[in-house]
Design a protein around this motif. Structure first.
Motif, short mmCIF file in Angstrom:
data_model
loop_
_atom_site.label_atom_id
_atom_site.label_comp_id
_atom_site.label_asym_id
_atom_site.label_seq_id
_atom_site.Cartn_x
_atom_site.Cartn_y
_atom_site.Cartn_z
N PHE A 1 -2.26 10.74 -5.57
CA PHE A 1 -3.33 10.18 -4.75
C PHE A 1 -4.50 9.75 -5.61
O PHE A 1 -5.11 8.71 -5.39
CB PHE A 1 -3.79 11.20 -3.71
N ASN B 1 5.81 14.15 2.18
CA ASN B 1 6.04 15.45 2.80
C ASN B 1 7.51 15.86 2.69
O ASN B 1 7.82 17.02 2.45
CB ASN B 1 5.62 15.41 4.27
N ILE B 2 8.41 14.86 2.88
CA ILE B 2 9.83 15.18 2.84
C ILE B 2 10.23 15.58 1.41
O ILE B 2 10.88 16.60 1.19
CB ILE B 2 10.67 13.98 3.32
N MET C 1 3.22 1.97 3.73
CA MET C 1 2.25 3.05 3.54
C MET C 1 2.65 4.29 4.33
O MET C 1 2.71 5.39 3.79
CB MET C 1 0.85 2.62 3.94
N VAL C 2 2.92 4.11 5.62
CA VAL C 2 3.27 5.27 6.43
C VAL C 2 4.58 5.89 5.93
O VAL C 2 4.71 7.11 5.83
CB VAL C 2 3.38 4.88 7.92
N ILE C 3 5.54 5.02 5.58
CA ILE C 3 6.82 5.54 5.10
C ILE C 3 6.63 6.35 3.82
O ILE C 3 7.16 7.45 3.67
CB ILE C 3 7.81 4.38 4.88
N ASP D 1 6.69 -0.57 7.39
CA ASP D 1 5.33 -0.24 6.95
C ASP D 1 5.41 0.73 5.77
O ASP D 1 5.69 1.90 5.93
CB ASP D 1 4.57 0.39 8.12
N LEU E 1 4.02 7.92 2.89
CA LEU E 1 3.33 9.18 3.18
C LEU E 1 4.27 10.20 3.80
O LEU E 1 4.23 11.39 3.50
CB LEU E 1 2.14 8.93 4.12
N MET E 2 5.13 9.72 4.72
CA MET E 2 6.12 10.63 5.29
C MET E 2 7.04 11.14 4.20
O MET E 2 7.41 12.31 4.16
CB MET E 2 6.95 9.91 6.37
N MET E 3 7.42 10.22 3.28
CA MET E 3 8.32 10.63 2.19
C MET E 3 7.67 11.67 1.29
O MET E 3 8.35 12.56 0.78
CB MET E 3 8.74 9.41 1.38
N PHE F 1 0.85 -1.19 0.00
CA PHE F 1 0.00 0.00 0.00
C PHE F 1 0.88 1.24 0.00
O PHE F 1 0.91 2.00 0.95
CB PHE F 1 -0.96 -0.03 1.18
N LEU G 1 1.69 4.80 -1.13
CA LEU G 1 0.99 5.97 -1.66
C LEU G 1 1.99 7.07 -2.03
O LEU G 1 1.68 8.25 -2.02
CB LEU G 1 -0.01 6.50 -0.64
#
Lengths: 363, 307
Positions: free
Chosen positions: A286, A160-161, A152-154, A150, A156-158, A91, A93
């Motif tokens: 997205f 923003n970065i 998905m979370v990674i 994980d 998503l953080m990426m 997953f 994104l």
């Protein structure tokens, strides 16, 4: 002979596998449109008129229709990139952030083309963006493959970065001196994609997009890699047992997906923009996730979904100038309902079961 | 730089951490409760967006902050129920539902703003209400303690209270045990008579409510209006914190506080000459490193077991 065959042929029934899928899809579309009509009834003075124009507006002129195709191109790329992840049950994104950063890197080559020959410069730009996207996507791929992080979370953080880093690069290196704002210098004329439909903004980008759809389809259904990818999605241990390195597979999927996203970014920027001017994440990555889900992670399905959603989005955007209530963002109602219903395995199942019992009882 | 170090070790800084931290704690509690029972709520970001906006709209139209807050909570719970309905009854993947709801909220909130205020940016023109600030008598007069404990928004105290209640329920009651059982092995839980669907339903309603509180805090306390992209990924940070903490509430909360501190430091660094765009990425880099560290630890723990 032919009579016999006709007798042997099973009577057509809506509960059969393929007709049932079509029926489900059709019902989902009807439900989604009905609910958006109901929402329009609340806010619009003339809901019937608004609804009808929303459904028919792009057919009013060739230019309006071409707008659908223009909007569809980036969604196809984002959908393809995401469906490869989803196929392998990843997953991820991150397509959103990859779209942004690979566009930034491409801009260096689009502002100062290397050769001055249009087609070669275009290829260089798209290749740079694809390479940037692929390499950056290797990071979440590596973290997943090595330590089962994980994804998905990674990702998503990426996002923003990558956005922060990308915007910093634009402001520091790409922005013309003495100009405020967050835009790069103008792209050279030679790198801008050729228009293939006079009087509209449809460029060679649509050909590249359709070629990619075909390539991803071949990759998924006609190659060993695609088979392994699909099997890994349905059974995580498959790759290990089949002798294929799960590590390599994971990295490869991420590289290919990232490269497709990067290409999408380049095609979108070189086709529709005069310079790099995204001051927020563009939202295309997205939306790609929605295309993948609506298309059931099938490249052709995702393309059809991209066309349908672009049709409504283009229509809404064209109507937004004259209507106070219609806006592109309104299409999100259709999108969410379609996605939810299409990804529901049991949607209409009880109806199907009842029908099947009835048919059995009749025999 | 000295000035910044000085201001980090001050009471004002702690107050900023609390202000920044509350919505994050709401988000990570929402993620924690849902993942504890084994039904991920990925839609926290979307719920925060929708309830932050609906709190503002409802309070503006009714003239009551409380009706606005309960409206926001209702929206949050409704969205959580969508996850429950589609995953339990229609057998859709909860992750897919969550992704779809988040994307929906991002776009739909902009449209709602457009039809209610005529602009797409923010709701500043609406006369929306703000939830009250609590001043605790006597304590607020104590020099340092008063500044720390008193004078926060009501939802700050609600947040602390809920965190304590969740801790008690999860670790000290049979129901908490049932929640954990559902998350660990739903089939096994079912076989010993636990109504898995019911436990998950309750947990998801709580999760939706908590996320809604986080949203309402942002638009009816922290600020007095809703602006586009106001949640700025806080819901995702909650999910990341819940992932880092695993099933351990203490670690989840510690991660969240760590993130709030990083965010508060960033808020100060932005005022310096450092490049804003890069400074803004620091909190996300922290979460990323935290997640990777966790994965490496779990990886070695698994390997240790196999040996």
């Amino acid at each position: 002979m032919s009579e016999n065959a006709a007798v042997k042929q099973k009577k057509f029934s809506w509960t059969d596998e393929v007709p049932f899928e079509i029926l489900r899809l059709f019902t989902a579309i009807v439900v989604a449109l009905l609910i958006s009509f109901l929402v329009l009834c609340f806010v619009s003075d003339n809901p019937v008129n608004d609804f009808v124009s929303l459904l028919t507006y792009p057919f009013k002129s060739p230019f309006y229709f071409s707008y659908v195709l223009v909007k569809m191109i980036p969604l196809v790329f984002a959908g393809l990139a995401t469906l490869l992840y989803f196929r392998a049950s990843l997953f991820n994104l991150g397509t959103e952030g990859v779209f942004y950063i690979s566009g930034v890197f491409m801009t260096f080559f689009a502002v100062n083309p290397l050769t001055g020959i249009g087609i070669i410069d275009q290829i260089i730009c798209i290749a740079v963006a694809a390479l940037a996207g692929g390499l950056i996507s290797l990071l979440p791929g590596f973290l997943k493959a090595k330590w089962n992080a994980d994804v998905m979370v990674i990702s998503l953080m990426m996002n923003n970065i990558l956005f922060g880093v990308g915007l910093w690069i634009v402001r520091t290196f790409l922005q013309p001196a003495g100009v405020s704002g967050n835009s790069s210098e103008y792209f050279a004329d030679s790198v801008r994609l050729t228009r293939i439909w006079t009087g509209t903004q449809v460029t060679t980008g649509i050909i590249i997009a359709l070629v990619m759809v075909a390539l991803v389809w071949v990759l998924l259904y006609k190659t060993k890699l695609g088979y392994q990818l699909r099997m890994t999605g349905s059974n995580a241990r498959f790759a290990a047992y089949s002798g294929m390195s799960a590590f390599g597979l994971m990295l490869l999927i991420h590289f290919i997906s990232g490269a497709i996203a990067g290409m999408g970014s380049a095609v979108e920027l070189l086709g529709n923009y005069q310079r790099f001017s995204w001051s927020t994440l563009p939202g295309l990555g997205f939306t790609g996730a929605l295309m993948a889900m609506m298309g059931k992670n099938n490249p052709i399905g995702a393309t059809i979904a991209a066309f349908g959603i672009s049709y409504l989005r283009a229509s809404a955007q064209l109507l937004a100038n004259t209507s106070p209530v219609i806006d592109v963002k309104m299409i999100s109602i259709v999108e969410v309902i379609l996605t939810l219903l299409i990804s529901s395995q049991y949607f209409l199942r009880s109806w199907r079961n009842k029908q099947m019992i009835k048919e059995k009882g009749g025999e | 730089m000295d000035g910044i170090l000085g201001s980090i070790f001050s009471i004002d800084f702690l107050v900023v951490v609390i202000r920044v931290g509350v919505p994050l704690v709401f988000a990570s509690l929402a993620a924690y409760v849902a993942s504890l029972v084994g039904l991920s709520n990925i839609a926290i970001e979307g719920i925060m967006i929708m309830s932050a906006l609906s709190g503002v709209l409802i309070s503006a139209f009714t003239g009551s902050a409380w009706i606005g807050f309960f409206g926001a909570a209702a929206i949050g719970i409704f969205m959580a129920l969508v996850i429950v309905f589609f995953s339990m009854r229609l057998k859709a993947d909860p992750i897919m539902i969550g992704i779809a709801l988040n994307l929906f909220a991002t776009d739909f909130s902009v449209w709602l703003m457009l039809i209610t205020t005529g602009t797409k940016g923010m709701t500043g023109s609406l006369p929306s209400k703000v939830l009250p600030t609590v001043h605790i008598p006597f304590i607020e007069d104590i020099p340092i303690l008063g500044q720390l404990i008193s004078g926060h928004y009501l939802l700050t105290y609600v947040c602390v209270a809920i965190a304590i209640i969740i801790w008690i329920v999860v670790y000290k009651t049979p129901f908490g045990l049932r929640m954990k059982a559902c998350g660990l092995d739903a089939t096994a839980a079912e076989s010993v008579g636990i109504k898995v669907n019911k436990v998950r339903l309750i947990a998801l309603i709580l999760s939706g409510f908590l996320a809604a509180c986080g949203g309402a805090y942002l638009s009816m306390g922290y600020l007095s209006f809703y602006s586009d992209n106001m949640t700025a990924g806080r819901g995702w940070i909650g999910i990341a914190a819940a992932a880092v903490g695993g099933g351990n509430l203490g670690i989840v909360l510690l991660t969240t506080v760590g993130f709030a501190i990083a965010q508060a430091i960033v808020n100060m660094l932005i005022l310096t000459s450092l490049p804003t765009d890069l400074v803004n990425t620091i909190p996300y880099i922290c979460v990323l490193i935290g997640l990777v560290a966790l994965s490496i630890r779990e990886y070695h723990a698994r390997r240790g077991k196999v040996k």
